[in-house]
Write a protein that holds these residues in place. Structure first.
Motif, mmCIF file in Angstrom:
data_model
loop_
_atom_site.group_PDB
_atom_site.id
_atom_site.type_symbol
_atom_site.label_atom_id
_atom_site.label_comp_id
_atom_site.label_asym_id
_atom_site.label_seq_id
_atom_site.Cartn_x
_atom_site.Cartn_y
_atom_site.Cartn_z
ATOM 1 N N LEU A 31 43.872 -9.483 -13.472
ATOM 2 C CA LEU A 31 43.257 -10.409 -12.535
ATOM 3 C C LEU A 31 43.973 -11.754 -12.380
ATOM 4 C CD1 LEU A 31 40.950 -9.898 -10.659
ATOM 5 C CD2 LEU A 31 39.422 -11.073 -12.243
ATOM 6 N N PRO A 32 44.517 -12.364 -13.451
ATOM 7 C CA PRO A 32 45.129 -13.692 -13.276
ATOM 8 C C PRO A 32 46.226 -13.741 -12.219
ATOM 9 C CG PRO A 32 44.762 -13.283 -15.595
ATOM 10 C CD PRO A 32 44.446 -11.997 -14.882
ATOM 11 N N ILE A 33 47.161 -12.794 -12.249
ATOM 12 C CA ILE A 33 48.254 -12.852 -11.279
ATOM 13 C C ILE A 33 47.773 -12.556 -9.863
ATOM 14 C CG2 ILE A 33 48.976 -10.430 -11.571
ATOM 15 C CD1 ILE A 33 51.899 -11.514 -11.322
ATOM 16 N N LEU A 34 46.770 -11.666 -9.726
ATOM 17 C CA LEU A 34 46.220 -11.385 -8.405
ATOM 18 C C LEU A 34 45.447 -12.595 -7.878
ATOM 19 C CD1 LEU A 34 44.999 -7.693 -8.840
ATOM 20 C CD2 LEU A 34 47.115 -8.512 -7.760
ATOM 21 N N PHE A 35 44.766 -13.295 -8.785
ATOM 22 C CA PHE A 35 44.042 -14.505 -8.388
ATOM 23 C C PHE A 35 45.014 -15.560 -7.866
ATOM 24 C CE2 PHE A 35 42.359 -18.726 -9.125
ATOM 25 C CZ PHE A 35 41.047 -18.631 -8.684
ATOM 26 N N ILE A 36 46.100 -15.779 -8.592
ATOM 27 C CA ILE A 36 47.093 -16.776 -8.177
ATOM 28 C C ILE A 36 47.701 -16.397 -6.833
ATOM 29 C CG2 ILE A 36 49.331 -17.812 -8.751
ATOM 30 C CD1 ILE A 36 48.531 -17.466 -11.720
ATOM 31 N N ALA A 37 47.996 -15.112 -6.664
ATOM 32 C CA ALA A 37 48.570 -14.644 -5.400
ATOM 33 C C ALA A 37 47.592 -14.861 -4.250
ATOM 34 C CB ALA A 37 48.946 -13.171 -5.512
ATOM 35 N N TYR A 38 46.313 -14.551 -4.480
ATOM 36 C CA TYR A 38 45.322 -14.720 -3.413
ATOM 37 C C TYR A 38 45.071 -16.194 -3.122
ATOM 38 C CZ TYR A 38 41.458 -13.333 -0.393
ATOM 39 O OH TYR A 38 40.648 -13.132 0.687
ATOM 40 N N PHE A 39 45.201 -17.027 -4.153
ATOM 41 C CA PHE A 39 45.106 -18.479 -3.971
ATOM 42 C C PHE A 39 46.125 -18.942 -2.929
ATOM 43 C CE2 PHE A 39 46.861 -22.646 -4.912
ATOM 44 C CZ PHE A 39 45.753 -23.455 -5.045
ATOM 45 N N PHE A 40 47.379 -18.537 -3.113
ATOM 46 C CA PHE A 40 48.421 -18.950 -2.181
ATOM 47 C C PHE A 40 48.292 -18.234 -0.842
ATOM 48 C CE2 PHE A 40 50.454 -20.564 -6.043
ATOM 49 C CZ PHE A 40 50.891 -21.806 -5.582
ATOM 50 N N SER A 41 47.768 -17.011 -0.861
ATOM 51 C CA SER A 41 47.525 -16.298 0.384
ATOM 52 C C SER A 41 46.576 -17.100 1.265
ATOM 53 C CB SER A 41 46.911 -14.915 0.093
ATOM 54 O OG SER A 41 46.313 -14.366 1.244
ATOM 55 N N PHE A 42 45.474 -17.534 0.676
ATOM 56 C CA PHE A 42 44.483 -18.261 1.455
ATOM 57 C C PHE A 42 44.978 -19.653 1.816
ATOM 58 C CE2 PHE A 42 40.235 -19.673 2.703
ATOM 59 C CZ PHE A 42 39.763 -18.517 3.305
ATOM 60 N N LEU A 43 45.693 -20.292 0.890
ATOM 61 C CA LEU A 43 46.215 -21.627 1.164
ATOM 62 C C LEU A 43 47.192 -21.594 2.338
ATOM 63 C CD1 LEU A 43 46.285 -24.592 0.286
ATOM 64 C CD2 LEU A 43 48.170 -23.998 -1.257
ATOM 65 N N ASP A 44 48.069 -20.578 2.360
ATOM 66 C CA ASP A 44 49.077 -20.485 3.413
ATOM 67 C C ASP A 44 48.481 -20.134 4.770
ATOM 68 O OD1 ASP A 44 51.091 -21.174 1.704
ATOM 69 O OD2 ASP A 44 51.783 -19.136 1.327
ATOM 70 N N ARG A 45 47.300 -19.533 4.775
ATOM 71 C CA ARG A 45 46.705 -19.212 6.076
ATOM 72 C C ARG A 45 45.804 -20.330 6.598
ATOM 73 N NH1 ARG A 45 42.498 -14.221 5.082
ATOM 74 N NH2 ARG A 45 44.278 -13.386 3.955
ATOM 75 N N VAL A 46 45.269 -21.184 5.709
ATOM 76 C CA VAL A 46 44.334 -22.213 6.179
ATOM 77 C C VAL A 46 44.866 -23.638 6.068
ATOM 78 C CG1 VAL A 46 42.364 -20.751 5.579
ATOM 79 C CG2 VAL A 46 43.149 -22.478 3.943
ATOM 80 N N ASN A 47 46.060 -23.835 5.477
ATOM 81 C CA ASN A 47 46.559 -25.207 5.364
ATOM 82 C C ASN A 47 46.866 -25.825 6.728
ATOM 83 O OD1 ASN A 47 48.929 -23.830 5.931
ATOM 84 N ND2 ASN A 47 49.885 -24.255 3.939
ATOM 85 N N ILE A 48 46.857 -25.001 7.762
ATOM 86 C CA ILE A 48 47.022 -25.528 9.115
ATOM 87 C C ILE A 48 45.878 -26.480 9.479
ATOM 88 C CG2 ILE A 48 45.800 -23.612 10.249
ATOM 89 C CD1 ILE A 48 47.827 -23.811 12.522
ATOM 90 N N GLY A 49 44.721 -26.332 8.800
ATOM 91 C CA GLY A 49 43.598 -27.241 9.031
ATOM 92 C C GLY A 49 43.957 -28.675 8.678
ATOM 93 N N TYR A 50 44.725 -28.873 7.597
ATOM 94 C CA TYR A 50 45.208 -30.199 7.249
ATOM 95 C C TYR A 50 46.438 -30.572 8.076
ATOM 96 C CZ TYR A 50 41.971 -30.310 3.363
ATOM 97 O OH TYR A 50 40.822 -30.333 2.623
ATOM 98 N N ALA A 51 47.326 -29.604 8.310
ATOM 99 C CA ALA A 51 48.530 -29.877 9.101
ATOM 100 C C ALA A 51 48.167 -30.407 10.488
ATOM 101 C CB ALA A 51 49.370 -28.610 9.221
ATOM 102 N N LYS A 52 47.052 -29.924 11.027
ATOM 103 C CA LYS A 52 46.609 -30.350 12.368
ATOM 104 C C LYS A 52 46.494 -31.861 12.477
ATOM 105 C CE LYS A 52 42.548 -30.049 15.452
ATOM 106 N NZ LYS A 52 42.121 -31.462 15.345
ATOM 107 N N LEU A 53 46.105 -32.510 11.389
ATOM 108 C CA LEU A 53 45.872 -33.944 11.427
ATOM 109 C C LEU A 53 47.153 -34.719 11.741
ATOM 110 C CD1 LEU A 53 43.496 -34.223 8.325
ATOM 111 C CD2 LEU A 53 42.868 -33.966 10.743
#
Length: 450
Positions: A31-53
């Motif tokens: 689970l730890p490595i999958l958790f870290i991978a999913y962390f970056f998966s979600f960050l890379d898809r939603v960081n556009i919310g901050y980039a928009k600013l």
């Protein structure tokens, strides 16, 4: 033969403690490595919310164009999700997940070079294509290792990454954008896309050598542990599970899923819960800015309040659902509570902190709904073209990532406020709660003690 007989006798006498110790070992290994991978998966898809600013002024796009750019990711994701999961069934989790991570890392980093809305559309679409299949692939992969009565807990830990990403990644994004802005001639939003994409490329390479495709192929389990694991999984499926499976990678499997009404019911549950999640991730920074906070770093820290409460909901509801071996009312009450808080937030006229707390309580509800919704497919579709079925559920549910930003953007442009947007998401959540109560059968929502 004597060795097999001895092993059978030993397995028959194995204690519950030994089973739990083995499952705990699997948990800490996988689970730890999958958790870290999913962390970056979600960050890379939603960081556009901050980039928009920063991006919106630098590139020049409207709220509607932003909503399309945020949501178009999910079109590519949806069209390629089933093929990706079928490919995983053929070549294994190790190669599939590594391929997904490396390619999406490259696409996410490339977003730093966009200079128009059209280029942003293209790269967001490409990011969705490359990332397609990651989450359903992981859900399928976990079903190889953990019995059904643990999947609510395991899934809640994994999906917690979707909230850890904005809780930890949000402030990091804000700090990068604030302090790196103008460094070497690049905007803070450009540095953010680059620095947050590089780690996932490295993680993809690590997964290629670290993961094991199936329990029976693992070198880090002893022969006795592999036999015990097989017994645990066989006991969980039960002696009467003799359903003849259609090949998970056959065209018949995909056609079977398209005709299976259960897939659409399960997808509707996750779709509604995800509407709240994606609405938060893509629009919350903008909403906080409109509350009077202009510094990007401060916006990212204020956003921690609702996301933290959502994380509490995910953990609490997931654990309670597993403990009580019950899914229906955990999902229904979570979604109704979340919808009620969303309505309250829409009409709240008091201070900002209280409104953020109310939004966080809404997040508590829909995050609990997400984890319960994802504890169902692997068990409900078991023995019925599982790989294609889980991918189909994920594909349909993921379209909420296109719907939620769009409906919020449209409502904001029509009314000039966020109230109608929040009420629209609340209505979707109520509808899903009714589907769970009246249409999902009991055998899908109660986990028996095996």
């Amino acid at each position: 033969m004597d060795h097999q007989l001895t092993s059978s006798i030993a397995l028959a006498n194995v204690s519950e403690l030994e089973k739990q110790q083995l499952l705990k070992k699997l948990l800490w290994k996988i689970l730890p490595i999958l958790f870290i991978a999913y962390f970056f998966s979600f960050l890379d898809r939603v960081n556009i919310g901050y980039a928009k600013l920063q991006m919106q002024e630098a590139i020049g796009f409207t709220d509607s164009q932003y909503a399309l750019a945020a949501g178009i990711f999910f079109i590519g994701y949806a069209f390629f999700e089933i093929p990706s999961n079928i490919l995983m069934d053929k070549i294994g989790a190790r190669k599939t997940l590594a391929r997904i991570m490396i390619l999406w890392g490259v696409a996410s980093a490339s977003t730093m070079f966009v200079s128009s809305a059209t280029q942003l559309y293209f790269l967001r679409l490409l990011l969705g294509i490359f990332e397609a299949g990651f989450f359903p692939g992981v859900i399928l992969y976990l079903s190889f290792w953990f019995p059904s009565y643990m999947r609510g807990r395991v899934t809640s830990i994994l999906i917690l990454a979707t909230l850890t990403a904005p809780i930890i990644g949000g402030p990091i994004s804000g700090l990068i954008m604030t302090h790196m802005d103008g460094h070497n001639g690049l905007g803070g939003w450009q540095w953010m896309f680059l620095l947050e994409a590089l780690p996932i490329i490295l993680i993809g390479l690590v997964c290629l050598f670290y993961l094991t495709d199936k329990p029976e192929k693992s070198r880090w389990l002893t022969q006795e542990e592999r036999l015990l694991h097989k017994k645990i999984m066989d006991d969980d499926r039960g002696p009467h599970d003799t359903t003849k499976q259609v090949s998970n990678h056959s065209s018949a499997a995909v056609l079977s899923c398209l005709k299976d009404y259960r897939v659409y019911l399960l997808a509707s549950l996750a779709f509604a819960a995800y509407c709240g999640s994606y609405g938060f991730n893509f629009w919350l920074p903008t909403m906080i800015k409109e509350m009077g906070i202009t510094d990007i770093a401060h916006i990212s820290f204020y956003a921690v309040i609702p996301f933290s409460l959502a994380a509490v909901g995910m953990i609490t509801v997931g654990r309670s659902s597993d403990k009580r071996r019950e899914r229906r009312w955990h999902y229904t009450l979570s979604m109704l509570f979340g919808a009620a808080m969303m309505c309250l937030a829409a009409f709240w006229t008091g201070d900002m902190i209280t409104r953020l707390i109310i939004l966080g309580l809404a997040g508590f509800g829909f995050s609990g709904g997400v984890v319960v919704a994802w504890s169902l497919p692997a068990a409900y579709l078991e023995g019925k073209t599982t790989a294609a079925g889980i991918a189909m559920v994920s594909t349909l549910a993921t379209m909420s990532g296109l719907f939620a930003p769009w409906i919020i953007g449209v409502m904001r442009e029509i009314t000039g406020t966020n109230e109608a947007a929040l009420l629209s998401i609340a209505a979707v959540m109520v509808l899903a709660a009714l589907i769970m109560v009246f249409l999902i059968p009991a055998k899908a929502v109660y986990v028996s003690d095996k």
